[in-house]
Design an enzyme around this catalytic site. Structure first.
Site: not given
Ligand code: WQD
Length: 333
Positions: A11, A146
């Protein structure tokens, strides 16, 4: 310059590849296509003065990366997993992909004598206890695997700068939203968890309703505040940040607007753009959500003159265009 963009079929990567090509740079994309889509690069090629070269493979594959680095001046390292929730279920995937990937890339760069790297980091590195707005020297203390991998990646770059003469820049992204004004590149989402894609799904009947995750926060309208930034501003931030690689060391910048918006403000902007109300249900808080996450963007502006240009309406309008013109994203892989 000749650049290597890892994750360039994704993206943010696809917008960045287009900007680099339009600025006259050569681009090699290294992407394993696990989240990126090859059609993104075909669409980029249709808009760009020349195509990017695509190398399909893993950033942890040192011999492959060494070959891809031939003649490269700068690496822009975006390839990573980025789903906070998934990282809570499978931390090991994040250790292997995000840290194993960066480690392999740095090894290949050292062996090829390429010493300039721009790194995709995140607001998720900050501690939930850090006061708002978040400054680059605010407390780091990620509460997800993360965010932890991204914070560790920044540490690795500091060591490479200190011990191996690298120049590095970490860009801490806030909440990217929107799509290219052409309507032909955007986010290929399969099962989105982010707010704006889910609102657009609710508007187009792909979800029965958008669930607002908590309306009892201590904010003006009771919903969480975030610093949403247009993906085109975020992409341009990388080109601006390349200038910081002329200086030795590791430089860290927030990339946000500094202007918080609530979930309800996002819903109102989407309804205005679509010309109809968003079906909404009020739900409980989502575990792990901070009430407010907003950048102090002053350092990036003071050092390099960067300022985000697009407002929330522009972000949402471009996302809506992409979404309605490409209901299947880029289609099946
Ligand atoms: C935004 C707001 C939700 C969905 C995540 C990552 C972060 C970064 C960007 C990569 C929150 C609310 C959402 C829904 C809702 N990624 N919401 N209903 O959580 O701020 O950030 O993506 O680096 O690391 O954590 O973004 O878009 O998921 O949520 O009410 O269906 O929208 O509670 O307040 P988040 P988001």
């Amino acid at each position: 310059m000749r650049t290597l963009v890892t994750g360039g079929a994704g993206y943010i990567g696809s917008h960045l590849v287009l900007d680099l090509l339009q600025a006259g740079h050569e681009v090699v994309v290294l992407d394993d296509l696990s989240n990126g889509h090859p059609r993104a690069l075909e669409r980029v090629a249709a808009l760009a003065p020349r195509p990017a070269e695509l190398v399909v493979g893993d950033v942890a594959d040192v011999p492959l990366v060494r070959r891809a680095l031939a003649g490269v001046d700068v690496v822009l390292h975006l390839a990573a997993f980025k789903a906070v929730g998934e990282s809570m279920e499978h931390p090991e995937r994040y250790f292997r992909n995000n840290l194993g990937g960066l480690s392999g890339l740095l090894t290949a760069m050292r062996e090829e004598g390429v010493k300039r790297i721009l790194y995709s980091s995140t607001a998720a590195v900050y501690s939930p206890q850090a006061p708002m707005p978040l400054r680059e020297d605010s407390m780091v203390g990620p509460d997800s695997p993360y965010g932890w991998t991204k914070a560790q990646g920044e540490q690795m770059l500091s060591w490479m700068a200190a011990r191996a003469g690298f120049s590095a820049v970490s860009l801490r992204y806030f909440n990217p939203v929107g799509a290219h004004p052409s309507g032909s590149i955007g986010e290929h989402v399969v099962a989105p968890s982010n707010l704006v894609p889910r609102v657009l799904m609710a508007l187009t009947g792909h979800l029965p309703a958008l669930t607002v995750f908590g309306s009892d926060y201590d904010t003006a309208d009771g919903t969480c505040l975030r610093d949403y930034i247009h993906v085109c501003d975020l992409s341009r931030a990388h080109l601006v940040a390349l200038a910081a690689l002329e200086r030795p060391g590791h430089h860290v910048y927030n990339v946000g607007t500094g202007r918080p918006h609530s979930v309800r403000e996002v819903l109102a902007a989407c309804a205005e753009v679509a010309g109809r109300p968003v079906p909404v249900v009020e739900g409980p808080r989502r575990a792990g959500d901070m009430p407010v996450a907003v950048a102090d963007p002053a350092r990036f502006h003071a050092d390099l003159g960067f300022r985000a240009e697009h407002d929330l309406h522009g972000m949402v309008a471009s996302a809506w265009r992409w979404w309605t013109e490409n209901p299947q994203g880029y289609g099946p892989r």
